[in-house]
Write an enzyme that holds these catalytic residues in place. Structure first.
Site, PDB file in Angstrom:
ATOM      1  N   HIS A 185      26.034 -54.753  33.284  1.00 37.59           N
ATOM      2  CA  HIS A 185      25.741 -55.149  34.675  1.00 37.59           C
ATOM      3  C   HIS A 185      26.888 -55.903  35.330  1.00 37.59           C
ATOM      4  O   HIS A 185      26.707 -56.620  36.315  1.00 37.59           O
ATOM      5  CB  HIS A 185      24.463 -55.997  34.710  1.00 37.59           C
ATOM      6  CG  HIS A 185      23.624 -55.782  35.934  1.00 37.59           C
ATOM      7  ND1 HIS A 185      23.538 -56.702  36.958  1.00 37.59           N
ATOM      8  CD2 HIS A 185      22.835 -54.756  36.308  1.00 37.59           C
ATOM      9  CE1 HIS A 185      22.722 -56.253  37.903  1.00 37.59           C
ATOM     10  NE2 HIS A 185      22.295 -55.061  37.528  1.00 37.59           N
ATOM     11  N   HIS A 285      23.128 -42.952  39.134  1.00 41.04           N
ATOM     12  CA  HIS A 285      22.468 -44.250  39.269  1.00 41.04           C
ATOM     13  C   HIS A 285      21.351 -44.122  40.302  1.00 41.04           C
ATOM     14  O   HIS A 285      21.553 -43.569  41.378  1.00 41.04           O
ATOM     15  CB  HIS A 285      23.518 -45.264  39.743  1.00 41.04           C
ATOM     16  CG  HIS A 285      23.020 -46.664  39.889  1.00 41.04           C
ATOM     17  ND1 HIS A 285      22.763 -47.240  41.121  1.00 41.04           N
ATOM     18  CD2 HIS A 285      22.763 -47.630  38.970  1.00 41.04           C
ATOM     19  CE1 HIS A 285      22.377 -48.485  40.952  1.00 41.04           C
ATOM     20  NE2 HIS A 285      22.367 -48.753  39.652  1.00 41.04           N
TER      21      HIS A 285
END
Length: 382
Positions: A185, A285
């Site tokens: 992340h 994504h």
């Protein structure tokens, strides 16, 4: 046929929908959003939309080039997300005009279905073993989790050990058959990313995601030299020009363009084709809504190097509303044995429940990602 209007809808949990209408009654839907910046992107869509009024919606490539190149300042998350949602809606119109799925207009599908994965663990991952087992029992063959909480540039191995314990718990609950994506992340800086990547090898993850921030992509070289785990990145990259050096450098194995951030169907189709030339896989994504997922499936259908698709049903961000709430027929996203069939309806292949959308606009949202700080008071990457 002419475009007559563009209308944006800010709806919970954290999404922005776009409706484009035409003088022939054909309507297209898109999902332009930067999570946490919905009002900003809405303003960008409205500005760009001024160019489109009165134009033929079928000239998608020309409109994309005009919206991108006619701005002296271009690219970046806000402008490219605005273009992405517009592009999705124009393709939706075109598919409905020809009564065909978008992928049929892109050359036809090269697959019948797409593998999907499910999120577990939340922002600060915990109880991941139990959650992973639940997802496996629901038929998923792959999951993804955040690896860590916040990490300093140089941090304690105690935090590394905590990550290893969580992944070990998944293996204990689920064995070796469940694939595990581990999302750094962008929270992990280069020194600890190398340590963590090496230590995680024992669990044979499907990939590690965004091991460093995209502005530090040069560090992928050192991370790649530290591990044999496939490296994934790309959700915060917004055009083929952003991906160009990443691909030519050769240290990434999987790219993750976002169909609502990286210029939509038109651009992500080109990005996937670029990656194929470098023997790089694609895993789009998509922790977003139903329009974004439907757009992803259209590009998945025609991209040979797509191997798995993110989807957001049950994700920790979806408080109060979930992906299926906004469409008339939720069965279009039925998952079986960890796969979803390609949509067969015209355009994006979904029917947006406009009445429900307008009802939820009254609720709206002002979602913002959390702001984290280290113990010394410095801002931490979320």
């Amino acid at each position: 046929m002419k475009i007559t209007s563009l209308e944006c809808f800010i709806v919970p949990p954290r999404w922005l929908f776009l409706k484009i209408e035409t003088d022939e009654g054909i309507v297209g839907w898109g999902e332009p959003i930067v999570e946490g910046k919905a009002h900003t992107v809405k303003a960008a869509v409205e500005e760009l939309g001024e160019y489109l009024i009165g134009k033929d919606p079928m000239r998608i490539e020309d409109h994309w080039q005009a919206l991108y190149r006619s701005g002296f300042y271009r690219g970046g998350p806000v402008l490219m997300s605005a273009i992405a949602g517009i592009d999705q809606a124009l393709w939706d119109i075109k598919g409905k005009y020809f009564n065909a799925p978008i992928y049929q207009l892109l050359g036809g599908s090269c697959r019948d279905s797409v593998r999907v994965y499910s999120w577990i663990g939340g922002d600060r991952p915990s109880e991941v073993g139990r959650e992973a087992k639940e997802k496996a029992e629901a038929g998923f063959t792959a999951i993804k989790m955040n690896a860590t909480e916040e990490l300093q540039y140089i941090d304690s191995h105690k935090k590394i050990d905590s990550v290893l314990e969580r992944v070990a718990a998944i293996r204990e609950y689920c064995g070796n058959d469940l694939e595990i994506g581990i999302d750094f992340h962008g929270r992990v800086h280069k020194p600890m990313a190398k340590v963590l990547a090496k230590e995680l090898e024992q669990f044979r993850p499907m990939f590690i995601e965004e091991p460093v921030l995209p502005e530090n992509n040069e560090a992928l070289r050192e991370v790649a030299h530290a591990t044999t785990i496939p490296i994934a990145t790309g959700e915060r990259m917004f055009s083929r020009w952003d991906f160009k050096k990443l691909l030519s450098d050769g240290y990434v194995d999987i790219i993750q363009p976002d169909l609502s951030h990286a210029g939509g169907i038109t651009e992500c189709r080109k990005i996937a084709a670029m990656a194929e030339a470098y023997d790089v896989a694609v895993a789009p994504h998509c922790p977003l809504g139903p329009i974004a997922l439907a757009a992803c499936l259209q590009v998945d259908a025609v991209s040979h190097n797509v191997f798995i698709q993110e989807q957001s049903i049950g994700i920790h961000y979806n408080k109060g509303n979930d992906l299926l709430d906004y469409i008339v027929d939720p069965a279009v996203f039925d998952y079986k044995d960890g796969f979803v069939q390609l949509p067969t309806g015209p355009g994006l292949g979904i029917t947006v429940n406009e009445e429900y959308v307008k009802k939820q606009v009254e609720v709206g949202h002002n979602w913002k990602n959390p702001v984290w700080r280290h113990k010394d008071g410095t801002i931490a990457e979320w």
